[in-house]
Design a protein around this motif. Structure first.
Motif, PDB file in Angstrom:
ATOM      1  N   ALA A   8       0.844  -1.197   0.000  1.00  0.00           N
ATOM      2  CA  ALA A   8       0.000   0.000   0.000  1.00  0.00           C
ATOM      3  C   ALA A   8       0.878   1.246   0.000  1.00  0.00           C
ATOM      4  N   SER A   9       0.324   2.323  -0.551  1.00  0.00           N
ATOM      5  CA  SER A   9       0.968   3.633  -0.532  1.00  0.00           C
ATOM      6  C   SER A   9      -0.128   4.674  -0.353  1.00  0.00           C
ATOM      7  N   PRO A  10       0.210   5.879   0.099  1.00  0.00           N
ATOM      8  CA  PRO A  10      -0.826   6.880   0.384  1.00  0.00           C
ATOM      9  C   PRO A  10      -1.766   7.164  -0.775  1.00  0.00           C
ATOM     10  N   GLU A  14       0.330  10.000   5.978  1.00  0.00           N
ATOM     11  CA  GLU A  14       0.943  11.302   5.746  1.00  0.00           C
ATOM     12  C   GLU A  14       1.544  11.905   7.011  1.00  0.00           C
ATOM     13  N   ARG A  15       0.800  11.895   8.101  1.00  0.00           N
ATOM     14  CA  ARG A  15       1.303  12.508   9.338  1.00  0.00           C
ATOM     15  C   ARG A  15       2.563  11.809   9.854  1.00  0.00           C
ATOM     16  N   PRO A  16       2.608  10.477   9.919  1.00  0.00           N
ATOM     17  CA  PRO A  16       3.845   9.833  10.375  1.00  0.00           C
ATOM     18  C   PRO A  16       4.940   9.784   9.306  1.00  0.00           C
ATOM     19  N   GLY A  17       4.629  10.149   8.065  1.00  0.00           N
ATOM     20  CA  GLY A  17       5.644  10.162   7.020  1.00  0.00           C
ATOM     21  C   GLY A  17       5.927   8.812   6.406  1.00  0.00           C
ATOM     22  N   PHE A  18       4.916   7.951   6.340  1.00  0.00           N
ATOM     23  CA  PHE A  18       5.090   6.637   5.714  1.00  0.00           C
ATOM     24  C   PHE A  18       4.867   6.762   4.210  1.00  0.00           C
ATOM     25  N   ASN A  64       2.914  -5.527   9.702  1.00  0.00           N
ATOM     26  CA  ASN A  64       3.050  -4.403   8.779  1.00  0.00           C
ATOM     27  C   ASN A  64       4.456  -3.816   8.830  1.00  0.00           C
ATOM     28  N   LEU A  65       5.064  -3.684   7.676  1.00  0.00           N
ATOM     29  CA  LEU A  65       6.374  -3.046   7.542  1.00  0.00           C
ATOM     30  C   LEU A  65       6.170  -1.692   6.883  1.00  0.00           C
ATOM     31  N   TYR A  66       6.662  -0.638   7.529  1.00  0.00           N
ATOM     32  CA  TYR A  66       6.492   0.725   7.016  1.00  0.00           C
ATOM     33  C   TYR A  66       7.829   1.266   6.516  1.00  0.00           C
TER      34      TYR A  66
END
Length: 265
Positions: free
Chosen positions: A112-114, A128-132, A150-152
């Motif tokens: 997944a991506s934003p 977005e807020r945590p910068g993933f 989950n790997l970020y």
């Protein structure tokens, strides 16, 4: 956005990364050790493990970060405590796997991506807020529930990284599940032991037999006590553990297996 792109390791090297994580199974540094090992090969910055029961509710969660531990803990708390997990794009799949684990014998890998998250609040708070920049989810179903690992990534991961994790998913999920089991058993053991505090040896002996399902008469026969004396000890146990019945006592002081004896009435 910049991609992480790591070459696939040789076959004989693929499982070496797991050695340090195995050493920390059941310990407070397990997820950090797992993440550090993964960082060397796939450049993951954060990891979270969420365990779901068959009803789709979260039973356990833990997280670690190489960049900002408080950030990943905050993100995980929002995901779980504010029930954003029910808005997760993978939640429908998780529910299906929880309800039909036998239909999903193999791990499922999701990336997944934003820009692929349609829920704007979910995207803002959890990407977005945590910068993933991207995430890889490993999902494994077993009889006891669903492991959601989950790997970020702070930089968008490449398709090669997803394929690499596909090969490692069974071992990763097995490690996360084993860690969860060990932590749960330790917690149960601590709760089971806490009720003994302040009891005499004889009271503990009576309590242990009661917890095994023996009647007052059987306890008396085993310890050489009259039934009336056993009842006296039993009443002391109830008072010291602040319970009013044998059933309450058995619930508060589970046997080692975590099961309540059948005749707990």
């Amino acid at each position: 956005m910049e991609e992480t792109n790591h070459p696939l390791p040789a076959a004989e090297e693929r499982d070496r990364w797991a050695e340090s994580a195995v050493m920390d199974l059941g310990g407070p540094m397990f997820h950090a050790a797992l993440l550090l090992a993964l960082r060397e090969t796939v450049a993951a910055d954060h990891v979270s493990h969420v365990f779901y029961g068959h009803d789709g509710a979260v039973q356990y969660s833990s997280a670690a970060s190489l960049l900002n531990q408080s950030l990943i803990e905050w993100t995980t708390n929002v995901f779980v405590d504010d029930e954003f997990y029910r808005r997760d794009p993978n939640y429908g799949l998780l529910l299906d796997m929880a309800g039909r684990p036998d239909h999903h014998p193999d791990p499922v890998i999701q990336a997944a991506s934003p820009d692929r998250i349609l829920d704007s609040e979910y995207r803002r708070l959890l990407f977005e807020r945590p910068g993933f920049a991207s995430k890889i989810s490993l999902i494994g179903a077993r009889g006891e529930g669903i492991s959601y690992l989950n790997l970020y990534f702070s930089r968008t991961h490449s398709p090669d990284v997803t394929e690499l994790m596909r090969g490692r998913a069974p071992l990763l999920i097995a490690l996360a599940r084993r860690h969860h089991q060990l932590c749960r058993r330790e917690g149960e053991a601590q709760r089971a032991a806490s009720w003994r505090s302040g009891l005499s040896l004889r009271e503990i002996q009576v309590a242990e037999l009661l917890r095994q399902g023996h009647t007052a008469k059987e306890v008396g026969r085993e310890l050489g006590l009259s039934p009336a004396t056993v009842v006296t000890y039993k009443n002391r146990l109830f008072k010291k553990n602040n319970v009013a019945s044998l059933k309450e006592f058995l619930i508060k002081t589970p046997v080692a297996s975590g099961c309540t004896p059948a005749n707990a009435s």
